[in-house]
Design a protein around this motif. Structure first.
Motif, PDB file in Angstrom:
ATOM      1  N   TYR A 156      49.730  31.255 -10.447  1.00 24.63           N
ATOM      2  CA  TYR A 156      49.755  29.851 -10.079  1.00 24.63           C
ATOM      3  C   TYR A 156      48.476  29.154 -10.547  1.00 24.63           C
ATOM      4  O   TYR A 156      47.408  29.759 -10.565  1.00 24.63           O
ATOM      5  N   ILE A 157      48.621  27.894 -10.933  1.00 22.23           N
ATOM      6  CA  ILE A 157      47.463  27.051 -11.224  1.00 22.23           C
ATOM      7  C   ILE A 157      47.153  26.262  -9.964  1.00 22.23           C
ATOM      8  O   ILE A 157      47.967  25.449  -9.505  1.00 22.23           O
ATOM      9  N   GLU A 158      45.989  26.513  -9.376  1.00 18.95           N
ATOM     10  CA  GLU A 158      45.624  25.851  -8.128  1.00 18.95           C
ATOM     11  C   GLU A 158      45.142  24.429  -8.378  1.00 18.95           C
ATOM     12  O   GLU A 158      44.386  24.179  -9.323  1.00 18.95           O
ATOM     13  N   VAL A 159      45.607  23.515  -7.531  1.00 22.16           N
ATOM     14  CA  VAL A 159      45.228  22.101  -7.628  1.00 22.16           C
ATOM     15  C   VAL A 159      44.778  21.639  -6.247  1.00 22.16           C
ATOM     16  O   VAL A 159      45.510  21.780  -5.263  1.00 22.16           O
ATOM     17  N   THR A 160      43.572  21.077  -6.163  1.00 18.99           N
ATOM     18  CA  THR A 160      43.034  20.625  -4.880  1.00 18.99           C
ATOM     19  C   THR A 160      43.415  19.175  -4.596  1.00 18.99           C
ATOM     20  O   THR A 160      43.816  18.429  -5.502  1.00 18.99           O
ATOM     21  N   LYS A 161      43.262  18.778  -3.341  1.00 17.57           N
ATOM     22  CA  LYS A 161      43.557  17.404  -2.944  1.00 17.57           C
ATOM     23  C   LYS A 161      42.613  16.435  -3.635  1.00 17.57           C
ATOM     24  O   LYS A 161      43.029  15.332  -4.044  1.00 17.57           O
ATOM     25  N   ASP A 162      41.348  16.807  -3.786  1.00 16.74           N
ATOM     26  CA  ASP A 162      40.392  15.939  -4.458  1.00 16.74           C
ATOM     27  C   ASP A 162      40.793  15.715  -5.915  1.00 16.74           C
ATOM     28  O   ASP A 162      40.641  14.601  -6.444  1.00 16.74           O
ATOM     29  N   GLU A 163      41.290  16.751  -6.566  1.00 15.00           N
ATOM     30  CA  GLU A 163      41.724  16.604  -7.969  1.00 15.00           C
ATOM     31  C   GLU A 163      42.921  15.669  -8.065  1.00 15.00           C
ATOM     32  O   GLU A 163      43.015  14.877  -9.018  1.00 15.00           O
ATOM     33  N   LEU A 164      43.819  15.734  -7.086  1.00 11.03           N
ATOM     34  CA  LEU A 164      44.968  14.832  -7.078  1.00 11.03           C
ATOM     35  C   LEU A 164      44.527  13.397  -6.815  1.00 11.03           C
ATOM     36  O   LEU A 164      45.064  12.453  -7.408  1.00 11.03           O
ATOM     37  N   ASP A 165      43.555  13.227  -5.923  1.00 19.98           N
ATOM     38  CA  ASP A 165      43.046  11.888  -5.633  1.00 19.98           C
ATOM     39  C   ASP A 165      42.352  11.283  -6.853  1.00 19.98           C
ATOM     40  O   ASP A 165      42.413  10.069  -7.077  1.00 19.98           O
ATOM     41  N   ASP A 166      41.707  12.126  -7.650  1.00 17.75           N
ATOM     42  CA  ASP A 166      40.981  11.634  -8.825  1.00 17.75           C
ATOM     43  C   ASP A 166      41.916  11.055  -9.877  1.00 17.75           C
ATOM     44  O   ASP A 166      41.529  10.152 -10.626  1.00 17.75           O
ATOM     45  N   ILE A 167      43.150  11.593  -9.951  1.00 15.17           N
ATOM     46  CA  ILE A 167      44.076  11.102 -10.977  1.00 15.17           C
ATOM     47  C   ILE A 167      45.004  10.014 -10.428  1.00 15.17           C
ATOM     48  O   ILE A 167      45.834   9.482 -11.161  1.00 15.17           O
ATOM     49  N   ALA A 168      44.856   9.695  -9.133  1.00 15.05           N
ATOM     50  CA  ALA A 168      45.689   8.647  -8.547  1.00 15.05           C
ATOM     51  C   ALA A 168      45.392   7.312  -9.211  1.00 15.05           C
ATOM     52  O   ALA A 168      44.243   6.975  -9.493  1.00 15.05           O
ATOM     53  N   LEU A 169      46.440   6.529  -9.461  1.00 13.96           N
ATOM     54  CA  LEU A 169      46.287   5.252 -10.141  1.00 13.96           C
ATOM     55  C   LEU A 169      45.991   4.137  -9.150  1.00 13.96           C
ATOM     56  O   LEU A 169      46.009   4.338  -7.929  1.00 13.96           O
ATOM     57  N   GLU A 170      45.750   2.971  -9.677  1.00 17.71           N
ATOM     58  CA  GLU A 170      45.422   1.825  -8.819  1.00 17.71           C
ATOM     59  C   GLU A 170      46.566   1.477  -7.893  1.00 17.71           C
ATOM     60  O   GLU A 170      46.371   0.887  -6.842  1.00 17.71           O
TER      61      GLU A 170
END
Length: 319
Positions: free
Chosen positions: A74-88
């Motif tokens: 599995y490729i682990e993805v953190t919540k912070d990484e998801l927040d960083d790519i969130a759009l406006e």
């Protein structure tokens, strides 16, 4: 009591902005729902999040997202990484364009929401955006982030507010060709088509959703009420199976005759259809209290109560 907003942020048309809140326009809470219980104890079944290999329970703070690329890889993805790519659009619904409503394929529609001004300010800007969309007789297309996913939303005026309908992306809609290619090309005669049209005319009416009744929901409610009253549910008769249609023209003629015969009877009776506005909480028998006496007039008891199937439902909470 109004439901909680699913999303709060801003609605923006160019330089015109106002705070808004997004509420679900539909609800499933009135439907009869079930819990899983232990047949032996009557206790509710609870699920725990456990490690697939060790079998040990995992705390919520130790759980993260992972994208499966291979067996046990599995490729682990953190919540912070998801927040960083969130759009406006996480906090703003930007209206990108206006399109005719008739051009939106119904297969792209997901679910409706109500969009209203959030708070006492911004009502004037909200009204400007709403009336602009109304005057153009078009649908506004924007973007909104819900449950960490960006969605396309179609906005249209609905009374004093706006209705926003989430839309699917093209990759989520399957092509009809792979399903329709094997359908045979059949030539329909004019007589058959005319008969079918007459049947449609006999069945034509206005769209009145209050006439719709969820028959399965009603059957569930009756079943639960009977079991709570200790009544043995009656066995259901085997459904009648229709024979194969030998002659399509004869079937159409018979259908038309049946529709013409039933239409005057329905009008003569003038019987209004049962409204489906009442939810399960109103239809189900109360456990005890003042409402019990009031509801006795609504539910008729049989002359002879059959022997209960099993002991009354346990009220003990799961430990």
């Amino acid at each position: 009591m109004a439901p909680r907003a699913n999303w709060k942020g801003f609605l923006r048309l160019s330089l015109v902005t106002c705070p808004v809140a997004l509420f679900p326009a539909t609800s499933d809470t009135e439907k009869v729902s079930f819990n899983q219980i232990n047949r032996k104890t009557g206790h509710r079944i609870k699920y725990a999040k456990v490690d697939a290999d060790t079998g040990e329970e995992v705390a919520n703070e130790d759980i993260m997202k992972g994208y499966k690329v291979d067996t046990d890889t599995y490729i682990e993805v953190t919540k912070d990484e998801l927040d960083d790519i969130a759009l406006e659009s996480t906090h703003t619904i930007d209206i990108d364009e206006f399109v005719p409503k008739t051009e939106i394929d119904s297969r792209y529609l997901i679910r409706p929401y109500y969009l209203v001004p959030d708070g006492k300010v911004g009502h004037d800007a909200f009204a400007v955006i709403r009336e602009t969309i109304r005057s153009m007789n078009k649908v506004a297309i924007g973007r909104v982030v819900l449950t960490n996913r960006e969605h396309i939303v179609a906005l249209e005026p609905l009374g004093k507010g706006l209705m926003g309908t989430l839309l699917r992306y093209p990759y989520e809609v399957r092509s009809e060709n792979e399903y329709f290619d094997d359908i045979q090309d059949i030539k329909i005669t004019k007589d058959m088509l005319d008969l079918a049209k007459h049947i449609v005319e006999q069945k034509s009416g206005e769209f009145e959703p209050e006439k719709f009744e969820d028959h399965y929901e009603s059957a569930l409610t009756d079943l639960i009420n009977q079991k709570r009253a200790g009544i043995r549910p009656a066995a259901k008769a085997a459904p009648k199976t229709g024979g194969n249609v030998i002659n399509l023209m004869d079937a159409l003629k018979k259908s038309l005759a049946n529709e013409r015969q039933s239409a005057p009877d329905a009008k003569a009776k003038g019987k209004k259809p049962r409204k489906a506005a009442a939810g399960q909480r109103e239809m189900l028998l109360p456990i005890s209290g003042k409402r019990a006496a009031k509801e006795e007039t609504r539910v008729q008891e049989p002359k002879k109560a059959a022997k209960p199937i099993r002991a009354p439902a346990r009220s003990k909470k799961a430990g």
